[in-house]
Motif scaffolding. Structure first.
Motif, PDB file in Angstrom:
ATOM      1  N   ALA A 261      -5.554   5.960  -2.711  1.00 46.17           N
ATOM      2  CA  ALA A 261      -6.935   6.442  -2.851  1.00 46.17           C
ATOM      3  C   ALA A 261      -7.521   6.835  -1.504  1.00 46.17           C
ATOM      4  CB  ALA A 261      -7.801   5.376  -3.514  1.00 46.17           C
ATOM      5  N   SER A 262      -6.997   6.274  -0.438  1.00 47.04           N
ATOM      6  CA  SER A 262      -7.510   6.576   0.901  1.00 47.04           C
ATOM      7  C   SER A 262      -7.153   7.979   1.365  1.00 47.04           C
ATOM      8  CB  SER A 262      -6.960   5.562   1.907  1.00 47.04           C
ATOM      9  OG  SER A 262      -5.536   5.606   1.934  1.00 47.04           O
ATOM     10  N   ASP A 263      -6.153   8.600   0.753  1.00 43.91           N
ATOM     11  CA  ASP A 263      -5.640   9.898   1.192  1.00 43.91           C
ATOM     12  C   ASP A 263      -6.370  11.021   0.466  1.00 43.91           C
ATOM     13  OD1 ASP A 263      -4.205  12.153   1.912  1.00 43.91           O
ATOM     14  OD2 ASP A 263      -2.252  11.170   1.739  1.00 43.91           O
ATOM     15  N   ALA A 264      -7.207  11.753   1.193  1.00 47.33           N
ATOM     16  CA  ALA A 264      -8.007  12.815   0.585  1.00 47.33           C
ATOM     17  C   ALA A 264      -7.151  13.935   0.004  1.00 47.33           C
ATOM     18  CB  ALA A 264      -8.975  13.390   1.614  1.00 47.33           C
ATOM     19  N   SER A 265      -5.920  14.054   0.437  1.00 48.96           N
ATOM     20  CA  SER A 265      -5.057  15.139  -0.032  1.00 48.96           C
ATOM     21  C   SER A 265      -4.354  14.803  -1.340  1.00 48.96           C
ATOM     22  CB  SER A 265      -4.010  15.483   1.034  1.00 48.96           C
ATOM     23  OG  SER A 265      -3.086  14.415   1.193  1.00 48.96           O
ATOM     24  N   GLN A 266      -4.498  13.558  -1.811  1.00 48.85           N
ATOM     25  CA  GLN A 266      -3.800  13.133  -3.016  1.00 48.85           C
ATOM     26  C   GLN A 266      -4.787  12.684  -4.086  1.00 48.85           C
ATOM     27  OE1 GLN A 266      -0.575  10.360  -2.437  1.00 48.85           O
ATOM     28  NE2 GLN A 266      -0.171  11.087  -0.355  1.00 48.85           N
ATOM     29  N   SER A 267      -4.402  12.884  -5.339  1.00 50.90           N
ATOM     30  CA  SER A 267      -5.175  12.343  -6.448  1.00 50.90           C
ATOM     31  C   SER A 267      -4.886  10.846  -6.547  1.00 50.90           C
ATOM     32  CB  SER A 267      -4.799  13.042  -7.745  1.00 50.90           C
ATOM     33  OG  SER A 267      -5.537  12.537  -8.832  1.00 50.90           O
ATOM     34  N   PRO A 268      -5.895  10.004  -6.652  1.00 46.93           N
ATOM     35  CA  PRO A 268      -5.657   8.555  -6.674  1.00 46.93           C
ATOM     36  C   PRO A 268      -4.772   8.127  -7.847  1.00 46.93           C
ATOM     37  CG  PRO A 268      -7.970   9.032  -6.302  1.00 46.93           C
ATOM     38  CD  PRO A 268      -7.325  10.326  -6.668  1.00 46.93           C
ATOM     39  N   ILE A 269      -3.799   7.292  -7.547  1.00 46.05           N
ATOM     40  CA  ILE A 269      -2.911   6.732  -8.556  1.00 46.05           C
ATOM     41  C   ILE A 269      -3.079   5.218  -8.555  1.00 46.05           C
ATOM     42  CG2 ILE A 269      -0.508   6.408  -9.258  1.00 46.05           C
ATOM     43  CD1 ILE A 269       0.143   9.050  -7.855  1.00 46.05           C
ATOM     44  N   PHE A 270      -3.266   4.637  -9.735  1.00 43.81           N
ATOM     45  CA  PHE A 270      -3.400   3.198  -9.853  1.00 43.81           C
ATOM     46  C   PHE A 270      -2.125   2.616 -10.451  1.00 43.81           C
ATOM     47  CE2 PHE A 270      -7.761   4.577  -9.631  1.00 43.81           C
ATOM     48  CZ  PHE A 270      -8.372   3.590  -8.864  1.00 43.81           C
ATOM     49  N   GLY A 271      -1.689   1.504  -9.897  1.00 41.39           N
ATOM     50  CA  GLY A 271      -0.524   0.819 -10.423  1.00 41.39           C
ATOM     51  C   GLY A 271      -0.826   0.157 -11.753  1.00 41.39           C
ATOM     52  N   PRO A 272       0.158  -0.531 -12.338  1.00 41.81           N
ATOM     53  CA  PRO A 272      -0.045  -1.163 -13.641  1.00 41.81           C
ATOM     54  C   PRO A 272      -1.115  -2.258 -13.575  1.00 41.81           C
ATOM     55  CG  PRO A 272       2.021  -1.891 -12.652  1.00 41.81           C
ATOM     56  CD  PRO A 272       1.522  -0.757 -11.814  1.00 41.81           C
ATOM     57  N   ARG A 273      -1.833  -2.403 -14.672  1.00 42.19           N
ATOM     58  CA  ARG A 273      -2.852  -3.449 -14.778  1.00 42.19           C
ATOM     59  C   ARG A 273      -2.179  -4.817 -14.854  1.00 42.19           C
ATOM     60  NH1 ARG A 273      -8.053  -3.584 -17.407  1.00 42.19           N
ATOM     61  NH2 ARG A 273      -7.695  -1.435 -18.062  1.00 42.19           N
ATOM     62  N   VAL A 274      -2.662  -5.748 -14.052  1.00 47.05           N
ATOM     63  CA  VAL A 274      -2.175  -7.125 -14.085  1.00 47.05           C
ATOM     64  C   VAL A 274      -3.267  -7.976 -14.712  1.00 47.05           C
ATOM     65  CG1 VAL A 274      -1.361  -9.094 -12.742  1.00 47.05           C
ATOM     66  CG2 VAL A 274      -0.800  -6.759 -12.012  1.00 47.05           C
TER      67      VAL A 274
END
Length: 553
Positions: A261-274
């Motif tokens: 999420a910190s990288d402005a050039s990338q769309s944020p990806i979230f890992g699996p929900r724990v």
């Protein structure tokens, strides 16, 4: 050194009168019915009137409320520092300037009269570390504003996020909360929280907020936002660790992490929900029948010790008792979690509610917790604020201590609002914790600031009392506040420029230098240039006739 922890409870139901006020302490079977968490207000904006104030059961109290040496200072006050009778205020959120910790802002839901459920974005500021407060009013008079969330960036900018009828509004302040000129609108989401990246990584200054299935990110300091689908869920809280990774927990108790999420050039990806907590945030429980028992809190450890990079979760949940404060820990970046640790130390079962639990982590790794607690009152409408802390990553917790007077959470409900809001907020530093909370000491809902632990207005990690004792800081008026943290033009230390201060200025004006004749002449050197002269008079006059104070810069 002393600290506090907050938690929340939930279960039963209560009778609510047609006016939105409670039939006091009557328990009924079945759930309480109340309106959705958000939505359009049922009433229009109604400015506070003399008639409304006269009919209020509130009192015009001036000065702090004290419990065993812990001082709660009211934030939503008039220019005299006194309670404003007839209004209501709840759901406070706090921001502190990390570069100058005497600058603090608190935002809240402001009801100009309890006869209406129309709320606005209220705010107050302090430039003397919370000793005194100014309440300028609301950010947009007559405009609906609810569920405030405040945060600060690494450079001292303040951010105020609020729900409006036409979407989200983000206000930004660059002068310690005095003014909020920068404003951004973006699509609505309920119930939002906000986190700002304060690391030195590529995401420094990023602003994150989430709710209702949407995640918003700003990579330009809040000027604009991009929207993404979110696995977080409703009522999230967010935290950024020292590596710039974003952690979030939602109302269903699942933790997710984004590494990019910190990288402005990338769309944020979230890992699996724990899944760390089984069940949704408790709501509709006796102490707060129309609201939540609090929020699920998540915080990352930024310290340099052995607890560095740990991630913590705290919440008020059902247990043997009605509600307890529970804590969990992850030492592997949120992948696995410890067993629950109970923070409140009262014997079970007592039928007590520990509700509105909250948590913050100090830079040195100490974990603070604060909550509302009914253990001593024998009445679930009567609570007091409690505190506890841990120095071993939450394995053990200090003896719980009460830090506020008792208050009645069923007093002062605004129309159609059978609750004291849904949350409080707090921030920790290495010497203590700064708490923003709502209570009803004045027989109505008001906002309070509480410092737990030694004051450290200049942020040097030395208690103010010690600075004064060893004369690294001066205290010309003997009010235990270092002079460098006082408001300019305020000789007596009450946070205001008054007639008595004006007389002191006249004495200093004729002195050969700011350090002679009058001990506190330095407080009248507003420019500053080493002298008290007529050029300082314009600033003094502005404070004397206008806001009542002039900040030290």
């Amino acid at each position: 050194m002393r600290f506090v922890v907050l938690l929340v409870s939930v279960t039963a139901a209560v009778a609510i009168s047609a006016s939105g006020r409670s039939a006091h302490a009557q328990r009924i079977d079945g759930p309480v019915k109340y309106s959705p968490h958000e939505g359009q207000p049922a009433d229009p904006w109604m400015p506070r009137s003399a008639t409304t104030a006269g009919e209020s059961t509130g009192i015009e109290h001036c000065g702090p409320w004290v419990r065993d040496g812990f001082v709660s200072i009211q934030v939503n006050v008039d220019k005299r520092g006194c309670n404003i009778v007839g209004d209501a205020a709840n759901e406070p959120s706090i921001a502190i300037d990390p570069t100058n910790p005497r600058k603090i802002a608190i935002g809240w839901r402001q009801f100009d009269t309890v006869e209406s459920d129309f709320r606005q974005a209220g705010w107050g500021y302090s430039h003397d570390a919370g000793h005194t407060w100014s309440f300028p009013g609301v950010l947009d008079p007559g405009v609906f504003g609810s569920d405030p969330v405040l945060a600060s960036d690494a450079d001292g900018g303040f951010y105020y996020l609020t729900i409006s009828l036409d979407g989200m509004r983000l206000f930004r302040s660059f002068d310690g909360g005095l003014s909020w000129p920068a404003r951004t609108r973006f699509p609505p989401h309920d119930k939002p929280w906000m986190a700002i990246d304060t690391t030195n990584g590529i995401g420094r200054g990023n602003v994150y907020t989430s709710g209702d299935g949407s995640f918003f990110r700003s990579t330009d300091g809040g000027a604009s936002f991009d929207e993404h689908r979110s696995p977080i869920g409703r009522f999230p809280t967010l935290s950024v660790d020292r590596l710039g990774r974003l952690f979030a927990i939602g109302s269903a108790g699942g933790v997710v992490r984004s590494d990019n999420a910190s990288d402005a050039s990338q769309s944020p990806i979230f890992g699996p929900r724990v899944e760390v907590i089984s069940g949704k945030i408790p709501r509709s429980f006796p102490p707060n029948p129309g609201g939540l028992a609090g929020q699920y809190w998540i915080s990352a450890d930024h310290s340099d010790g052995t607890t560095r990079d740990n991630v913590y979760v705290l919440a008020s949940l059902s247990g043997v008792d009605e509600l307890n404060v529970w804590f969990l820990r992850s030492t592997d970046g949120g992948l696995t979690w410890s067993d629950f640790v109970r923070v409140n130390d009262d014997a079970e079962p007592t039928g007590a509610y520990q509700w509105f639990g909250m948590m913050s982590v100090a830079p040195n790794g100490r974990i603070d917790a604060v909550w509302n607690d009914t253990r001593n009152t024998g009445d679930w409408t009567l609570s007091e604020l409690y505190y506890s802390y841990s120095t071993d990553a939450g394995e053990t917790w200090s003896k719980n201590i009460p830090v506020s007077p008792v208050f009645d959470s069923w007093v002062g409900w605004p129309q159609n609002q059978a609750k004291l809001g849904d949350y409080y907020h707090m921030l920790s530093d290495n010497l203590g914790v700064n708490v923003a909370y709502a209570a009803t000491f004045n027989n109505e809902q008001d906002i309070y600031f509480l410092r737990i632990g030694p004051w450290d207005c200049n942020g040097n990690e030395v208690p103010d009392e010690q600075d004064i004792e060893n004369r690294s800081s001066l205290d010309c008026n003997d009010n235990a506040v270092p002079d460098e943290c006082e408001y300019r033009g305020d000789r007596d230390g009450d946070g205001l420029t008054t007639a008595s201060d004006y007389r002191g200025f006249v004495d200093c004006l004729t002195a050969p230098s700011a350090g002679s004749v009058e001990r506190c002449c330095g407080l009248f050197d507003i420019e500053p240039d080493g002298d008290v002269d007529l050029s300082d008079f314009a600033y003094l006059q502005r404070a004397f006739s206008g806001p009542g104070r002039y900040p030290t810069e």
